[in-house]
Design a protein around this motif. Structure first.
Motif, PDB file in Angstrom:
ATOM      1  N   ALA A 183       0.834  -1.207   0.000  1.00  0.00           N
ATOM      2  CA  ALA A 183       0.000   0.000   0.000  1.00  0.00           C
ATOM      3  C   ALA A 183       0.867   1.255   0.000  1.00  0.00           C
ATOM      4  CB  ALA A 183      -0.935  -0.008   1.209  1.00  0.00           C
ATOM      5  N   ASP A 184       1.989   1.188   0.697  1.00  0.00           N
ATOM      6  CA  ASP A 184       2.888   2.339   0.790  1.00  0.00           C
ATOM      7  C   ASP A 184       3.799   2.485  -0.433  1.00  0.00           C
ATOM      8  OD1 ASP A 184       1.844   2.806   3.315  1.00  0.00           O
ATOM      9  OD2 ASP A 184       3.552   1.885   4.368  1.00  0.00           O
ATOM     10  N   ASN A 185       4.125   1.399  -1.110  1.00  0.00           N
ATOM     11  CA  ASN A 185       5.189   1.427  -2.115  1.00  0.00           C
ATOM     12  C   ASN A 185       4.850   0.939  -3.511  1.00  0.00           C
ATOM     13  OD1 ASN A 185       7.662   2.163  -0.383  1.00  0.00           O
ATOM     14  ND2 ASN A 185       6.652   0.534   0.770  1.00  0.00           N
ATOM     15  N   ALA A 186       3.817   0.137  -3.680  1.00  0.00           N
ATOM     16  CA  ALA A 186       3.529  -0.469  -4.984  1.00  0.00           C
ATOM     17  C   ALA A 186       2.395   0.273  -5.684  1.00  0.00           C
ATOM     18  CB  ALA A 186       3.159  -1.943  -4.809  1.00  0.00           C
ATOM     19  N   ARG A 187       2.552   0.496  -6.959  1.00  0.00           N
ATOM     20  CA  ARG A 187       1.537   1.161  -7.771  1.00  0.00           C
ATOM     21  C   ARG A 187       1.238   0.302  -8.989  1.00  0.00           C
ATOM     22  NH1 ARG A 187       1.368   3.013  -3.615  1.00  0.00           N
ATOM     23  NH2 ARG A 187       1.963   5.062  -2.933  1.00  0.00           N
ATOM     24  N   VAL A 188       0.023   0.428  -9.497  1.00  0.00           N
ATOM     25  CA  VAL A 188      -0.412  -0.353 -10.653  1.00  0.00           C
ATOM     26  C   VAL A 188      -0.971   0.589 -11.709  1.00  0.00           C
ATOM     27  CG1 VAL A 188      -2.079  -2.083 -11.461  1.00  0.00           C
ATOM     28  CG2 VAL A 188      -1.029  -2.326  -9.219  1.00  0.00           C
TER      29      VAL A 188
END
Length: 123
Positions: free
Chosen positions: A63-68
């Motif tokens: 939630a803090d570091n991964a983006r899609v």
């Protein structure tokens, strides 16, 4: 390349990567291994996850570091092969033996599985 159509839509697949567990998500399994989370056998002992606390920590890290992001593509498996061959995608093992990190990541994942097999099954 063969058609590898998923039975789930993109939203369900992405949601599982963010909220599921390492037994059902190779992305979660890979990230957890890289973050040093302890993989454990659960249930009957055939499935492996990072346990309740580990999976929660991984979900928070994502939630803090991964983006899609995504683009629409009629035959995404063709684009996937092209991207893997042209870009540096170190977390992707499939079709990616040319990547410098491939053997190290494969080794880390195998070591995590081996350690989990040596530990008692978690409840």
């Amino acid at each position: 390349m063969a058609n590898r159509t998923s039975t789930q839509n993109l939203r369900k697949r992405v949601r599982y990567h963010y909220r599921g567990n390492a037994a059902g998500s190779t992305l979660r399994f890979t990230l957890g291994c890289l973050l040093g989370l302890e993989l454990r056998r659960v249930g009957s002992g055939k499935r492996m996850t990072f346990g309740k606390a580990g999976e929660a920590a991984l979900s928070q890290w994502m939630a803090d570091n991964a983006r899609v992001c995504w683009i629409e593509q009629n035959e995404p498996w063709d684009l996937e092969s092209q991207l893997i061959s042209r870009l540096d995608l170190p977390l992707n093992l499939d079709q990616n033996r040319h990547n410098a990190f491939h053997s190290r990541l494969k080794e880390l994942r195998a070591q995590a599985r081996q350690r989990a097999r040596e530990l008692p099954i978690s409840s």
